[in-house]
Design a protein around this motif. Structure first.
Motif, mmCIF file in Angstrom:
data_model
loop_
_atom_site.group_PDB
_atom_site.id
_atom_site.type_symbol
_atom_site.label_atom_id
_atom_site.label_comp_id
_atom_site.label_asym_id
_atom_site.label_seq_id
_atom_site.Cartn_x
_atom_site.Cartn_y
_atom_site.Cartn_z
ATOM 1 N N GLY A 1 5.752 -0.763 -1.116
ATOM 2 C CA GLY A 1 6.220 0.327 -0.253
ATOM 3 C C GLY A 1 7.698 0.197 0.046
ATOM 4 O O GLY A 1 8.461 1.155 -0.084
ATOM 5 N N LEU B 1 3.529 5.995 6.742
ATOM 6 C CA LEU B 1 4.419 4.908 6.336
ATOM 7 C C LEU B 1 3.834 3.518 6.592
ATOM 8 O O LEU B 1 4.563 2.568 6.815
ATOM 9 C CB LEU B 1 5.786 5.018 7.030
ATOM 10 C CG LEU B 1 6.662 6.178 6.593
ATOM 11 C CD1 LEU B 1 7.870 6.288 7.483
ATOM 12 C CD2 LEU B 1 7.109 6.025 5.154
ATOM 13 N N ASP B 2 2.498 3.389 6.566
ATOM 14 C CA ASP B 2 1.887 2.067 6.614
ATOM 15 C C ASP B 2 1.535 1.692 5.182
ATOM 16 O O ASP B 2 0.621 2.228 4.589
ATOM 17 C CB ASP B 2 0.627 2.116 7.484
ATOM 18 C CG ASP B 2 0.044 0.742 7.683
ATOM 19 O OD1 ASP B 2 0.448 -0.180 6.952
ATOM 20 O OD2 ASP B 2 -0.817 0.596 8.563
ATOM 21 N N TYR B 3 2.329 0.742 4.605
ATOM 22 C CA TYR B 3 2.220 0.549 3.153
ATOM 23 C C TYR B 3 1.105 -0.379 2.749
ATOM 24 O O TYR B 3 0.892 -0.580 1.560
ATOM 25 C CB TYR B 3 3.514 -0.041 2.588
ATOM 26 C CG TYR B 3 4.763 0.538 3.150
ATOM 27 C CD1 TYR B 3 5.009 1.893 3.034
ATOM 28 C CD2 TYR B 3 5.675 -0.263 3.791
ATOM 29 C CE1 TYR B 3 6.162 2.425 3.566
ATOM 30 C CE2 TYR B 3 6.826 0.271 4.325
ATOM 31 C CZ TYR B 3 7.060 1.605 4.207
ATOM 32 O OH TYR B 3 8.190 2.123 4.732
ATOM 33 N N SER B 4 0.416 -1.032 3.695
ATOM 34 C CA SER B 4 -0.521 -2.077 3.276
ATOM 35 C C SER B 4 -1.627 -1.536 2.384
ATOM 36 O O SER B 4 -2.297 -2.287 1.698
ATOM 37 C CB SER B 4 -1.104 -2.791 4.498
ATOM 38 O OG SER B 4 -1.038 -1.973 5.622
ATOM 39 N N ILE C 1 5.677 8.740 0.168
ATOM 40 C CA ILE C 1 5.045 7.424 0.352
ATOM 41 C C ILE C 1 4.283 7.432 1.667
ATOM 42 O O ILE C 1 3.144 6.959 1.762
ATOM 43 C CB ILE C 1 6.098 6.295 0.396
ATOM 44 C CG1 ILE C 1 6.953 6.279 -0.845
ATOM 45 C CG2 ILE C 1 5.432 4.957 0.600
ATOM 46 C CD1 ILE C 1 6.346 5.686 -2.036
ATOM 47 N N GLY D 1 1.169 -4.628 -1.012
ATOM 48 C CA GLY D 1 1.370 -3.212 -0.693
ATOM 49 C C GLY D 1 2.656 -2.998 0.064
ATOM 50 O O GLY D 1 3.432 -2.082 -0.230
ATOM 51 N N GLN D 2 2.916 -3.882 1.047
ATOM 52 C CA GLN D 2 4.156 -3.782 1.815
ATOM 53 C C GLN D 2 5.371 -3.913 0.896
ATOM 54 O O GLN D 2 6.330 -3.164 1.006
ATOM 55 C CB GLN D 2 4.212 -4.899 2.872
ATOM 56 C CG GLN D 2 3.231 -4.728 4.004
ATOM 57 C CD GLN D 2 3.708 -3.739 5.028
ATOM 58 O OE1 GLN D 2 4.814 -3.231 4.945
ATOM 59 N NE2 GLN D 2 2.866 -3.426 5.997
ATOM 60 N N TYR E 1 10.620 9.202 -0.201
ATOM 61 C CA TYR E 1 10.364 8.493 1.057
ATOM 62 C C TYR E 1 9.204 9.140 1.802
ATOM 63 O O TYR E 1 8.227 8.471 2.176
ATOM 64 C CB TYR E 1 11.644 8.534 1.908
ATOM 65 C CG TYR E 1 11.734 7.499 2.994
ATOM 66 C CD1 TYR E 1 10.633 7.163 3.756
ATOM 67 C CD2 TYR E 1 12.945 6.870 3.267
ATOM 68 C CE1 TYR E 1 10.725 6.226 4.758
ATOM 69 C CE2 TYR E 1 13.059 5.928 4.261
ATOM 70 C CZ TYR E 1 11.934 5.613 5.005
ATOM 71 O OH TYR E 1 12.041 4.685 5.985
ATOM 72 N N SER F 1 0.081 7.003 2.236
ATOM 73 C CA SER F 1 -0.654 6.085 3.108
ATOM 74 C C SER F 1 -1.474 6.853 4.142
ATOM 75 O O SER F 1 -2.541 6.419 4.554
ATOM 76 C CB SER F 1 0.293 5.089 3.777
ATOM 77 O OG SER F 1 1.372 5.750 4.345
ATOM 78 N N LEU G 1 -1.118 0.492 -0.160
ATOM 79 C CA LEU G 1 -0.641 0.896 -1.491
ATOM 80 C C LEU G 1 -1.111 -0.026 -2.607
ATOM 81 O O LEU G 1 -1.151 0.355 -3.760
ATOM 82 C CB LEU G 1 0.891 0.966 -1.503
ATOM 83 C CG LEU G 1 1.498 2.058 -0.624
ATOM 84 C CD1 LEU G 1 3.003 1.982 -0.665
ATOM 85 C CD2 LEU G 1 1.047 3.429 -1.079
ATOM 86 N N SER H 1 9.831 -1.265 7.150
ATOM 87 C CA SER H 1 8.410 -1.284 7.460
ATOM 88 C C SER H 1 8.115 -1.008 8.931
ATOM 89 O O SER H 1 7.499 -0.007 9.271
ATOM 90 C CB SER H 1 7.822 -2.622 7.039
ATOM 91 O OG SER H 1 6.435 -2.586 7.165
#
Lengths: 115, 329
Positions: free
Chosen positions: B284, B268-271, B256, B280-281, B253, B260, B273, B131
């Motif tokens: 991700g 690559l900021d998964y919050s 994803i 989300g994190q 990869y 975001s 998702l 992350s």
């Protein structure tokens, strides 16, 4: 004696470096590079260590963890290391096929003859 | 130490065994230094895969080293000077294990104190890897993928078509030898693979993750190849499928990250998702670890198959040459 970990790292690094520059065999050079590489890993991991710390996984009742950042860097470095080692070995194999030898000096002699 | 023996040995076979032992020892060292994830990786990679690759390589290059003709004294001097300077440098370093060292004061406190609220994954190494420093890890995965392509470009040979009858006769022949090895490893294989999957999906909570799982999974397939021969393994594992999978891992990869990005967050900021940032994190991290795992497995298999395939090809060439010589005489 607070630095002895670092001294071991340097000794390992010297051994690896010596193999790389003093030996002619390409496979042995690759192994030497591997030792050199491991010495750098050990350096990072030693820096990450904290007295009384534990592995960086959250658990009840623990407040001192060792530093996770060097662990992450080295974790990926190991896997990248094997990938590059494999590439080096692949090159060595092609050199063997082209020259019939993997000794540095013999390769040089053959190159000189060609010129 | 083992490393010193490595310098002295001329025969490459024990040398490689020693380097495997050396890796295992250093992974033990990593455990004592509380770096469990790293120890895990080193044990799987250093003691397992790299030893194997070196062994396959020496079967093709010959196993003895020629004595060096030039004097190693110059090299020794260079090495001693470098080492001396570095030891002088360590005198300025903070005492080993000190909690006040600059290393521990920069970004590490944030990772240790806040990652539980921000990412919600107990294993800090995983949350930093996937992350906080996801972009770095993406770079590493691309490097591994590129190395796989490099090996493919250098060593790939088109496998000769083999008839079914030949395979059957070969299998019959192989069944006669190494019977115990085969049966034991056949029983072990599913457990190795299961363990790899556990490491893959449990990386959030314990030591493990995509890199380790990929290497373990590849080791299972390499074990199978070693015991049942290249020809059988090629029938089980489709080469081109593996190559496509290696690319799919990297793409998973990267995509994803793009998802975001399209949702108005950073790469690559998964919050974004899932509805809740922590969930989300989680999602991700799970997905990109999967991407990493797929790529690492496929690249390791590609590398091993190409090494072994090359060896087969060379033996074939040799046999043909001998055959030609016989007819000319």
């Amino acid at each position: 004696m607070g630095h002895y970990n670092y001294w071991i790292v340097i000794v390992l690094m010297m051994i690896g470096f010596y193999i790389v520059i003093a030996h002619g065999n390409l496979i042995k050079k690759i192994i030497g590079l591997g030792i050199f590489q491991t010495s750098v890993f050990i350096l990072y991991i030693s820096m990450a260590n904290v007295d009384g710390g534990t592995a960086p996984i959250f658990a009840e009742g623990i407040c001192q963890y060792s530093n996770p950042l060097p662990h992450v860097l080295i974790l990926t470095a190991i896997v990248v290391g094997i990938a590059t080692t494999a590439l080096g070995l692949a090159l060595t194999l092609r050199i063997k096929e082209a020259y019939g030898t993997i000794e540095e000096e013999e390769i040089q002699e053959k190159d000189n003859l060609d010129c | 130490m083992t490393a010193i023996a490595i310098v002295r040995l001329k025969d490459l076979f024990p040398l490689i065994m020693l380097s495997g032992i050396y890796s295992l020892l250093s992974s033990g060292f990593f455990v004592t230094m509380d770096a469990v994830d790293v120890a895990f990786t080193e044990a799987a990679v250093g003691a397992g895969i790299s030893t194997l690759l070196l062994l396959v390589a020496i079967t093709m290059t010959g196993r003895t080293e020629h004595p060096v003709r030039h004097k190693p004294i110059l090299a020794l001097v260079v090495v001693t000077i470098t080492g001396g300077l570095l030891i002088y440098g360590t005198l300025d370093m903070p005492i080993f294990g000190s909690a006040q060292a600059p290393v521990h004061l920069h970004v590490a406190p944030r990772y240790i104190n806040d990652s539980m609220q921000e990412v919600g994954v107990p294993n800090i190494v995983t949350s930093v890897l996937a992350s906080y420093r996801g972009f770095d890890t993406f770079g590493e995965v691309v490097v591994i993928f590129t190395a796989g392509i490099g090996v493919l470009a250098l060593l790939s040979v088109v496998p000769r078509p083999v008839t079914v009858a030949k395979i059957n006769s070969l299998n019959h022949l192989l069944h006669e030898q190494h019977l115990i090895l085969r049966i034991v490893s056949k029983t072990l294989l599913p457990f190795i693979m299961l363990f790899a999957l556990y490491v893959q999906f449990h990386g959030d909570y314990g030591p493990g993750g995509g890199f380790q799982a990929g290497v373990i999974f590849a080791a299972a397939i390499i074990l199978y190849t070693m015991l049942f021969g290249m020809i059988t393994a090629r029938r089980v594992i489709n080469q081109s499928l593996i190559q496509v999978l290696a690319a799919i891992g990297v793409l998973l990869y990267g995509s994803i990250g793009v998802v975001s990005l399209l949702n108005g967050k950073n790469f690559l900021d998964y919050s974004i998702l899932a509805g809740d940032p922590v969930a989300g994190q989680h999602l991700g991290i799970l997905l990109i670890e999967l991407g990493v795992g797929i790529t690492v497995t496929s690249v390791m298999i590609i590398i091993f198959f190409n090494f072994a395939g090359r060896r087969e090809y060379l033996q074939h060439l040799k046999k043909n040459n001998e055959g030609n010589n016989d007819t000319s005489c």
